[in-house]
Design a protein around this motif. Structure first.
Motif, PDB file in Angstrom:
ATOM      1  N   ILE A  11       0.938  -0.803  -0.008  1.00 20.99           N
ATOM      2  CA  ILE A  11       0.134  -0.236   0.310  1.00 20.99           C
ATOM      3  C   ILE A  11       0.700   1.019   0.051  1.00 20.99           C
ATOM      4  CG2 ILE A  11      -1.267   1.114   1.015  1.00 20.99           C
ATOM      5  CD1 ILE A  11      -3.053  -0.875   2.054  1.00 20.99           C
ATOM      6  N   LEU A  12       1.638   1.696   1.212  1.00 17.79           N
ATOM      7  CA  LEU A  12       2.620   2.477   1.092  1.00 17.79           C
ATOM      8  C   LEU A  12       3.478   3.304  -0.224  1.00 17.79           C
ATOM      9  CD1 LEU A  12       4.058   2.109   4.984  1.00 17.79           C
ATOM     10  CD2 LEU A  12       2.258   3.917   3.980  1.00 17.79           C
ATOM     11  N   GLY A  13       3.414   1.658  -0.762  1.00 20.18           N
ATOM     12  CA  GLY A  13       4.447   1.726  -2.638  1.00 20.18           C
ATOM     13  C   GLY A  13       3.552   2.293  -3.225  1.00 20.18           C
ATOM     14  N   LEU A  14       2.444   1.828  -3.548  1.00 14.28           N
ATOM     15  CA  LEU A  14       1.439   2.206  -4.118  1.00 14.28           C
ATOM     16  C   LEU A  14       1.602   3.795  -4.031  1.00 14.28           C
ATOM     17  CD1 LEU A  14      -0.369   1.487  -6.685  1.00 14.28           C
ATOM     18  CD2 LEU A  14      -1.951   0.823  -5.194  1.00 14.28           C
ATOM     19  N   TYR A  23     -10.697   2.046  -2.955  1.00 12.75           N
ATOM     20  CA  TYR A  23     -11.425   1.766  -4.126  1.00 12.75           C
ATOM     21  C   TYR A  23      -9.845   1.371  -5.438  1.00 12.75           C
ATOM     22  CZ  TYR A  23     -15.208  -0.203  -6.987  1.00 12.75           C
ATOM     23  OH  TYR A  23     -15.351  -0.761  -8.460  1.00 12.75           O
ATOM     24  N   GLU A  24      -9.539   2.360  -5.682  1.00 14.11           N
ATOM     25  CA  GLU A  24      -8.104   2.581  -7.035  1.00 14.11           C
ATOM     26  C   GLU A  24      -7.000   1.983  -6.422  1.00 14.11           C
ATOM     27  OE1 GLU A  24      -9.567   7.417  -8.020  1.00 14.11           O
ATOM     28  OE2 GLU A  24      -8.097   6.746  -6.739  1.00 14.11           O
ATOM     29  N   MET A  25      -6.848   2.011  -5.276  1.00 16.26           N
ATOM     30  CA  MET A  25      -5.544   1.062  -5.176  1.00 16.26           C
ATOM     31  C   MET A  25      -6.268  -0.622  -5.397  1.00 16.26           C
ATOM     32  SD  MET A  25      -3.531   2.492  -1.107  1.00 16.26           S
ATOM     33  CE  MET A  25      -5.028   3.568  -0.949  1.00 16.26           C
ATOM     34  N   LYS A  26      -7.134  -1.232  -4.711  1.00 19.08           N
ATOM     35  CA  LYS A  26      -7.568  -2.540  -5.155  1.00 19.08           C
ATOM     36  C   LYS A  26      -7.793  -2.541  -6.867  1.00 19.08           C
ATOM     37  CE  LYS A  26      -9.437  -6.076  -4.013  1.00 19.08           C
ATOM     38  NZ  LYS A  26     -10.829  -6.688  -4.146  1.00 19.08           N
ATOM     39  N   GLU A  27      -8.092  -1.707  -7.317  1.00 20.83           N
ATOM     40  CA  GLU A  27      -8.135  -1.824  -8.783  1.00 20.83           C
ATOM     41  C   GLU A  27      -7.004  -2.091 -10.108  1.00 20.83           C
ATOM     42  OE1 GLU A  27      -9.914   0.960 -10.424  1.00 20.83           O
ATOM     43  OE2 GLU A  27     -11.383  -0.217 -11.904  1.00 20.83           O
ATOM     44  N   ILE A  29      -4.109  -2.562  -8.202  1.00 19.13           N
ATOM     45  CA  ILE A  29      -3.184  -3.748  -8.151  1.00 19.13           C
ATOM     46  C   ILE A  29      -3.343  -5.262  -8.685  1.00 19.13           C
ATOM     47  CG2 ILE A  29      -3.130  -5.212  -6.233  1.00 19.13           C
ATOM     48  CD1 ILE A  29      -2.611  -3.381  -4.054  1.00 19.13           C
ATOM     49  N   ASN A  30      -5.066  -4.652  -8.647  1.00 15.73           N
ATOM     50  CA  ASN A  30      -5.134  -6.046  -9.623  1.00 15.73           C
ATOM     51  C   ASN A  30      -5.458  -5.776 -10.962  1.00 15.73           C
ATOM     52  OD1 ASN A  30      -6.778  -7.485  -7.319  1.00 15.73           O
ATOM     53  ND2 ASN A  30      -9.083  -6.398  -7.416  1.00 15.73           N
ATOM     54  N   LYS A  31      -5.470  -4.793 -11.502  1.00 15.57           N
ATOM     55  CA  LYS A  31      -5.036  -4.774 -12.936  1.00 15.57           C
ATOM     56  C   LYS A  31      -3.694  -5.094 -13.281  1.00 15.57           C
ATOM     57  CE  LYS A  31      -7.661  -1.891 -15.579  1.00 15.57           C
ATOM     58  NZ  LYS A  31      -7.529  -0.180 -15.542  1.00 15.57           N
ATOM     59  N   HIS A  36       2.414 -10.613  -9.726  1.00 15.29           N
ATOM     60  CA  HIS A  36       3.057 -10.831  -8.643  1.00 15.29           C
ATOM     61  C   HIS A  36       2.684 -10.635  -6.585  1.00 15.29           C
ATOM     62  CE1 HIS A  36       4.144  -6.843 -10.007  1.00 15.29           C
ATOM     63  NE2 HIS A  36       4.888  -6.518  -8.850  1.00 15.29           N
ATOM     64  N   TRP A  37       1.740 -10.193  -7.250  1.00 16.46           N
ATOM     65  CA  TRP A  37       0.678  -9.398  -5.671  1.00 16.46           C
ATOM     66  C   TRP A  37      -0.655  -9.335  -5.577  1.00 16.46           C
ATOM     67  CZ3 TRP A  37       4.311  -8.411  -2.380  1.00 16.46           C
ATOM     68  CH2 TRP A  37       3.967  -8.340  -0.843  1.00 16.46           C
ATOM     69  N   ALA A  38      -1.481  -9.767  -3.927  1.00 20.12           N
ATOM     70  CA  ALA A  38      -2.419  -9.824  -4.739  1.00 20.12           C
ATOM     71  C   ALA A  38      -3.398  -9.207  -3.117  1.00 20.12           C
ATOM     72  CB  ALA A  38      -3.065 -11.374  -4.227  1.00 20.12           C
ATOM     73  N   GLU A  39      -3.973  -8.333  -2.977  1.00 19.37           N
ATOM     74  CA  GLU A  39      -4.404  -7.519  -2.058  1.00 19.37           C
ATOM     75  C   GLU A  39      -6.694  -8.322  -2.090  1.00 19.37           C
ATOM     76  OE1 GLU A  39      -3.730  -6.806   0.709  1.00 19.37           O
ATOM     77  OE2 GLU A  39      -1.817  -6.160  -0.269  1.00 19.37           O
ATOM     78  N   SER A  40      -6.893  -7.690  -0.645  1.00 20.19           N
ATOM     79  CA  SER A  40      -8.424  -8.345  -0.957  1.00 20.19           C
ATOM     80  C   SER A  40      -8.954  -7.082   0.121  1.00 20.19           C
ATOM     81  CB  SER A  40      -8.689  -9.295  -0.076  1.00 20.19           C
ATOM     82  OG  SER A  40      -8.669  -9.598   1.309  1.00 20.19           O
ATOM     83  N   ASN A  41     -10.339  -6.796  -0.493  1.00 16.45           N
ATOM     84  CA  ASN A  41     -10.758  -5.675   0.720  1.00 16.45           C
ATOM     85  C   ASN A  41     -10.694  -5.663   1.438  1.00 16.45           C
ATOM     86  OD1 ASN A  41     -11.454  -4.127  -2.307  1.00 16.45           O
ATOM     87  ND2 ASN A  41     -13.337  -5.060  -1.675  1.00 16.45           N
ATOM     88  N   ALA A  42     -10.369  -7.101   1.863  1.00 16.60           N
ATOM     89  CA  ALA A  42     -11.214  -6.945   3.739  1.00 16.60           C
ATOM     90  C   ALA A  42      -9.773  -6.460   4.670  1.00 16.60           C
ATOM     91  CB  ALA A  42     -11.889  -7.919   4.028  1.00 16.60           C
TER      92      ALA A  42
END
Lengths: 181, 181
Positions: A11-14, A23-27, A29-31, A36-42
């Motif tokens: 998160i800090l890296g982003l 919301y944008e972060m999640k998007e 990261i997924n995109k 090489h990385w996964a994050e979930s909303n929770a």
DNA sequence: CGTGTCATGTAATCAGTTACATGATTCA
DNA sequence: TGAATCATGTAACTGATTACATGACACG
């Protein structure tokens, strides 16, 4: 050695590159990083609150986006410092669990066609990943060629490409070997 | 879709080949399968008890090993059935978190020498893994060439070999690219 | 006017690790 | 006799996912 939470550094890296809402972060990261990385909303939303409490990020409601409550986060100096400190620490090797490989190791317990079908599914998923990866590389190449961190991003896509190709190679030769028996 | 515990299938898979004590299982997994699988004591022992409660394994104290309390587990028909059923299910794709790749993606935030040092450590660890892998392949080749499941084991070592090599290739070319800048 | 997407979040659960605890046996 | 290894386990914690909940806005 205690295991440190890694989500926070992703998160800090982003946020070190640009401000985002959760919301944008999640998007994002997924995109762009899901190879090489996964994050979930929770994990993301509670972590953002925690980081704010620790003073590593700050946030404000974005008014320009209308009545919609959109909270934009940005990294603080303290956050940058924490990130840089982590970047200097030795890298911990991840431990893998490759379900498909386990199933191959137990190949004597299932019909050969079924094992071949698993490998075929695996290849299809990898090819889809490859397609997404190529789109992404293309997108970066044409839309973000001036980004100062582009050389580093390219290196991560190299990684994804090489790993996907290696897995495809293995799957292909494994199918051939199994069929030859 | 609920995520199913995979440790149990690794355990059942191992016991489908031969009976083991908990300790031996841990050792075996660490030695022959750690390229694609990891288990810790804290999951292994409780899981063995649970599997016994479910009737998928049975156990007895090994008397031949002297006064030492060594509990040998063996798989039951029910366990075999559960294992075979799982083997037929579609493979779930693991989600990765590659700490090193994340650090490379954030390369602009740390001194280049430090990033190169991370990559160098990475290569050293991979070369050590490679060495262990070659020993293992050699051992299987010379000591277990008649095992009925040897073709399948070989395929899993092929996987480890290809992945390790791919990572080494990437690390090497990444170091070169970084040095060229 | 209803479906999809934007947007943020929580509760419950499960997975997995670290660190600790215990004691026997082996062997130098 | 003391260190290394064999052997089994638990407590506490952290990590991570799944499923659910809520509501606004966009667009056809």
């Amino acid at each position: 050695m205690k295991k440190e939470n890694k989500s926070q550094y992703a998160i800090l890296g982003l946020l070190s590159k640009q401000s985002y809402s959760g919301y944008e972060m999640k998007e994002k990261i997924n995109k762009i990083a899901h190879f090489h990385w996964a994050e979930s909303n929770a994990q993301l939303y509670p972590m953002l609150k925690q980081l704010e409490k620790e003073g590593k990020v700050s946030s404000h409601i974005d008014l320009s986006s209308g009545a919609r409550q959109k909270r934009i986060y940005q990294i603080t100096d303290l956050g940058i410092e924490a990130l840089k400190n982590w970047l200097l620490q030795p890298v911990e090797q991840p431990q893998y669990r490759e379900e498909l490989v386990l199933k191959v190791a137990l190949g004597e317990h299932l019909p050969k066609e079924k094992l071949l079908a698993h490998l075929n599914d695996y290849m299809i998923q990898l090819e889809e990943k490859n397609r997404l990866l190529n789109n992404m590389v293309n997108h970066i190449q044409t839309q973000h060629s001036k980004r100062p961190d582009k050389p580093y991003l390219d290196l991560t896509y190299d990684y994804a490409k090489i790993i996907i190709q290696a897995k495809l190679d293995w799957a292909k030769q494994t199918i051939q070997k199994l069929q030859a028996v």
